[in-house]
Design a protein around this motif. Sequence first.
Motif, PDB file in Angstrom:
ATOM      1  N   ARG A 144       9.447  -3.588  -0.428  1.00  0.00           N
ATOM      2  CA  ARG A 144      10.075  -3.339  -1.719  1.00  0.00           C
ATOM      3  C   ARG A 144      11.277  -4.267  -1.826  1.00  0.00           C
ATOM      4  N   LEU A 145      11.361  -4.968  -2.931  1.00  0.00           N
ATOM      5  CA  LEU A 145      12.395  -5.980  -3.116  1.00  0.00           C
ATOM      6  C   LEU A 145      13.675  -5.325  -3.624  1.00  0.00           C
ATOM      7  N   LEU A 146      14.749  -5.514  -2.853  1.00  0.00           N
ATOM      8  CA  LEU A 146      16.069  -5.048  -3.259  1.00  0.00           C
ATOM      9  C   LEU A 146      16.901  -6.241  -3.715  1.00  0.00           C
ATOM     10  N   GLU A 147      18.124  -5.977  -4.126  1.00  0.00           N
ATOM     11  CA  GLU A 147      18.959  -7.064  -4.631  1.00  0.00           C
ATOM     12  C   GLU A 147      19.250  -8.102  -3.558  1.00  0.00           C
ATOM     13  N   ASP A 148      19.530  -7.656  -2.322  1.00  0.00           N
ATOM     14  CA  ASP A 148      19.894  -8.595  -1.264  1.00  0.00           C
ATOM     15  C   ASP A 148      19.137  -8.345   0.034  1.00  0.00           C
ATOM     16  N   ALA A 149      17.982  -7.671  -0.037  1.00  0.00           N
ATOM     17  CA  ALA A 149      17.242  -7.347   1.181  1.00  0.00           C
ATOM     18  C   ALA A 149      15.808  -6.969   0.847  1.00  0.00           C
ATOM     19  N   LEU A 150      15.001  -6.859   1.917  1.00  0.00           N
ATOM     20  CA  LEU A 150      13.633  -6.362   1.821  1.00  0.00           C
ATOM     21  C   LEU A 150      13.549  -5.039   2.561  1.00  0.00           C
ATOM     22  N   ILE A 199       2.387  -6.863   1.269  1.00  0.00           N
ATOM     23  CA  ILE A 199       2.208  -6.378  -0.098  1.00  0.00           C
ATOM     24  C   ILE A 199       3.599  -6.062  -0.639  1.00  0.00           C
ATOM     25  N   LEU A 200       4.049  -6.835  -1.609  1.00  0.00           N
ATOM     26  CA  LEU A 200       5.417  -6.750  -2.110  1.00  0.00           C
ATOM     27  C   LEU A 200       5.416  -6.193  -3.533  1.00  0.00           C
ATOM     28  N   ARG A 201       6.231  -5.165  -3.736  1.00  0.00           N
ATOM     29  CA  ARG A 201       6.385  -4.562  -5.065  1.00  0.00           C
ATOM     30  C   ARG A 201       7.827  -4.742  -5.532  1.00  0.00           C
ATOM     31  N   PHE A 202       7.998  -5.023  -6.812  1.00  0.00           N
ATOM     32  CA  PHE A 202       9.340  -5.247  -7.340  1.00  0.00           C
ATOM     33  C   PHE A 202       9.288  -5.119  -8.857  1.00  0.00           C
ATOM     34  N   ASP A 203      10.458  -5.047  -9.462  1.00  0.00           N
ATOM     35  CA  ASP A 203      10.594  -4.982 -10.919  1.00  0.00           C
ATOM     36  C   ASP A 203      10.730  -6.401 -11.437  1.00  0.00           C
ATOM     37  N   ASP A 204       9.696  -6.876 -12.137  1.00  0.00           N
ATOM     38  CA  ASP A 204       9.750  -8.267 -12.602  1.00  0.00           C
ATOM     39  C   ASP A 204      10.727  -8.465 -13.760  1.00  0.00           C
ATOM     40  N   ASP A 205      11.328  -7.379 -14.267  1.00  0.00           N
ATOM     41  CA  ASP A 205      12.401  -7.546 -15.243  1.00  0.00           C
ATOM     42  C   ASP A 205      13.728  -7.863 -14.557  1.00  0.00           C
ATOM     43  N   LEU A 206      13.799  -7.554 -13.256  1.00  0.00           N
ATOM     44  CA  LEU A 206      15.037  -7.786 -12.511  1.00  0.00           C
ATOM     45  C   LEU A 206      14.964  -8.988 -11.588  1.00  0.00           C
ATOM     46  N   ASP A 246      -0.222  -5.124  -9.968  1.00  0.00           N
ATOM     47  CA  ASP A 246       1.012  -4.342  -9.775  1.00  0.00           C
ATOM     48  C   ASP A 246       1.786  -4.738  -8.526  1.00  0.00           C
ATOM     49  N   HIS A 247       1.409  -5.840  -7.862  1.00  0.00           N
ATOM     50  CA  HIS A 247       2.131  -6.274  -6.677  1.00  0.00           C
ATOM     51  C   HIS A 247       1.820  -7.738  -6.382  1.00  0.00           C
ATOM     52  N   VAL A 248       2.496  -8.261  -5.381  1.00  0.00           N
ATOM     53  CA  VAL A 248       2.296  -9.641  -4.932  1.00  0.00           C
ATOM     54  C   VAL A 248       1.971  -9.613  -3.440  1.00  0.00           C
ATOM     55  N   VAL A 249       1.011 -10.440  -3.019  1.00  0.00           N
ATOM     56  CA  VAL A 249       0.653 -10.547  -1.610  1.00  0.00           C
ATOM     57  C   VAL A 249       1.210 -11.862  -1.075  1.00  0.00           C
ATOM     58  N   ALA A 250       2.005 -11.771   0.005  1.00  0.00           N
ATOM     59  CA  ALA A 250       2.591 -12.949   0.647  1.00  0.00           C
ATOM     60  C   ALA A 250       1.968 -13.128   2.026  1.00  0.00           C
ATOM     61  N   TYR A 251       1.716 -14.387   2.412  1.00  0.00           N
ATOM     62  CA  TYR A 251       1.091 -14.695   3.688  1.00  0.00           C
ATOM     63  C   TYR A 251       2.036 -15.539   4.556  1.00  0.00           C
ATOM     64  N   PRO A 252       1.991 -15.340   5.881  1.00  0.00           N
ATOM     65  CA  PRO A 252       2.884 -16.110   6.765  1.00  0.00           C
ATOM     66  C   PRO A 252       2.410 -17.544   6.956  1.00  0.00           C
ATOM     67  N   VAL A 253       3.360 -18.394   7.299  1.00  0.00           N
ATOM     68  CA  VAL A 253       3.085 -19.781   7.666  1.00  0.00           C
ATOM     69  C   VAL A 253       3.723 -20.032   9.029  1.00  0.00           C
ATOM     70  N   ASP A 254       2.893 -20.441  10.004  1.00  0.00           N
ATOM     71  CA  ASP A 254       3.368 -20.674  11.374  1.00  0.00           C
ATOM     72  C   ASP A 254       4.072 -19.434  11.928  1.00  0.00           C
ATOM     73  N   ASN A 255       3.448 -18.268  11.690  1.00  0.00           N
ATOM     74  CA  ASN A 255       3.967 -16.986  12.203  1.00  0.00           C
ATOM     75  C   ASN A 255       5.338 -16.617  11.635  1.00  0.00           C
ATOM     76  N   THR A 298       7.997 -15.630   4.815  1.00  0.00           N
ATOM     77  CA  THR A 298       9.194 -15.953   4.044  1.00  0.00           C
ATOM     78  C   THR A 298       9.044 -15.456   2.613  1.00  0.00           C
ATOM     79  N   VAL A 299      10.090 -14.779   2.133  1.00  0.00           N
ATOM     80  CA  VAL A 299      10.141 -14.323   0.740  1.00  0.00           C
ATOM     81  C   VAL A 299      11.408 -14.902   0.119  1.00  0.00           C
ATOM     82  N   HIS A 300      11.222 -15.615  -0.995  1.00  0.00           N
ATOM     83  CA  HIS A 300      12.329 -16.270  -1.689  1.00  0.00           C
ATOM     84  C   HIS A 300      12.349 -15.746  -3.122  1.00  0.00           C
ATOM     85  N   TRP A 301      13.479 -15.183  -3.549  1.00  0.00           N
ATOM     86  CA  TRP A 301      13.539 -14.622  -4.894  1.00  0.00           C
ATOM     87  C   TRP A 301      14.909 -14.856  -5.512  1.00  0.00           C
ATOM     88  N   LYS A 302      14.953 -14.670  -6.802  1.00  0.00           N
ATOM     89  CA  LYS A 302      16.225 -14.757  -7.524  1.00  0.00           C
ATOM     90  C   LYS A 302      16.328 -13.582  -8.480  1.00  0.00           C
TER      91      LYS A 302
END
Length: 407
Positions: A73-79, A169-176, A189-198, A201-205
């Motif tokens: 779950r995506l928070l303002e400054d953390a996962l 499996i990442l869930r977040f408010d796309d309005d925020l 209703d969600h986004v799936v992220a996959y690792p690279v070289d073990n 990484t999740v990058h958001w604004k």
Amino acid sequence: MKLRFKILLMGLLSIGNVLAQDELPTIKNPLGSATLPLPELLKLYQATDRAQEKPKKSPPVKASLTSMQLEGRLLEDALDITAHLEVAVLADDEWVTVPLLDIDKTVSISSLPDIENAVIARTPKNISLVTRVQGKYSFSISFIKKAVQMKQGRKAALGLNNPSKADLILRFDDDLFGLLGENLIFKADHVVAYPVDNVLTVHWKQKRKEAHRGNDTAKRPPVESMISKAHVSSVSTLEGKLISRVRYDLQFEGSKPISFQIPASTVLEKAYLNGRAVSVKNEKNRVDLQVFPARPGDLSGTVELVLTRTYGNYHLGGSLSFSLPEVSWPIHEMYLDLHLPEVFLFKRNSGSFEPVEESPETSFAYQVPLPGKCYSFHQYLITSAAPTLTLDYTVDLTKKYFVAESD
């Protein structure tokens, strides 16, 4: 070898006359002879058998992290992440250590599981499963991964330990929030992220809040912090120990502080925020907690407290007084279910609760069996004083008959 040993043993047991005369068997050999007691002779043959047994071959892979399913779950400054893990241990009766997650100062563990025949060990660099019992282990670990401030948004990188399968499996408010980067698959209703070289990484604004979103939004009053509903489920043993689970359904906006004053003689065992175990400080029976919504953008959340109290053994009759925490937020309504021993009859004496036929079903994060007879109570509008209830009880003689014998 085993057949020869059996034949030898039968031959030795058949020389009863020799043994009866306290004579020991003699082994003759062209190189010499020796006389040994029968127990020593048996030990020699058993040692020879063990020496000729082939040692067990170790498996090519002693253990493996076979699956890692992450839910975040995506928070303002953390996962906020819960990792569902599966580990296969092939080696038997041999200690193995399976690294699970890389950790550092940016990782805060929320909850660790209790696993039969294994233990979760934490080191400064990782979390590992340690066991010496062969089998398949499935369990979950919850943690918070702090993000690093970048020129554009925030980024959190989690090191994995070469799992056979892994995704997030990442869930977040796309309005925020808005996601950046690659290796993302957008679902309904969600986004799936996959690792690279073990490394996952999740990058958001964070999206800029518009100064005005229309007249309705501008005129909307702030949400009052309150508890829309509270539910208490208590169970008592015949020895007089009471276990209570208190769930508070919160209504609020943003992140707010809330405090609980625990009654005297009551022990706070566990606390849960939005279904996840959290550590709290209990100073002079006062618990202060910072709460946030279950999902970003929501206006609701839950707090659950697990309390215990010891009353002592029941007697033929008496009374029980129940008191619950005093909360800094107003409570719209509260339900109380008491599961009490069936050998007694209980009747309300006094208190703020009134009896009802039943209360609505509620799910709790902490599970406990509920034997006995259930008594339900209800109360509206709790603003300051702590809810209380006193019950009188006597031995239940319903359908129990005593016949006196006549001379």
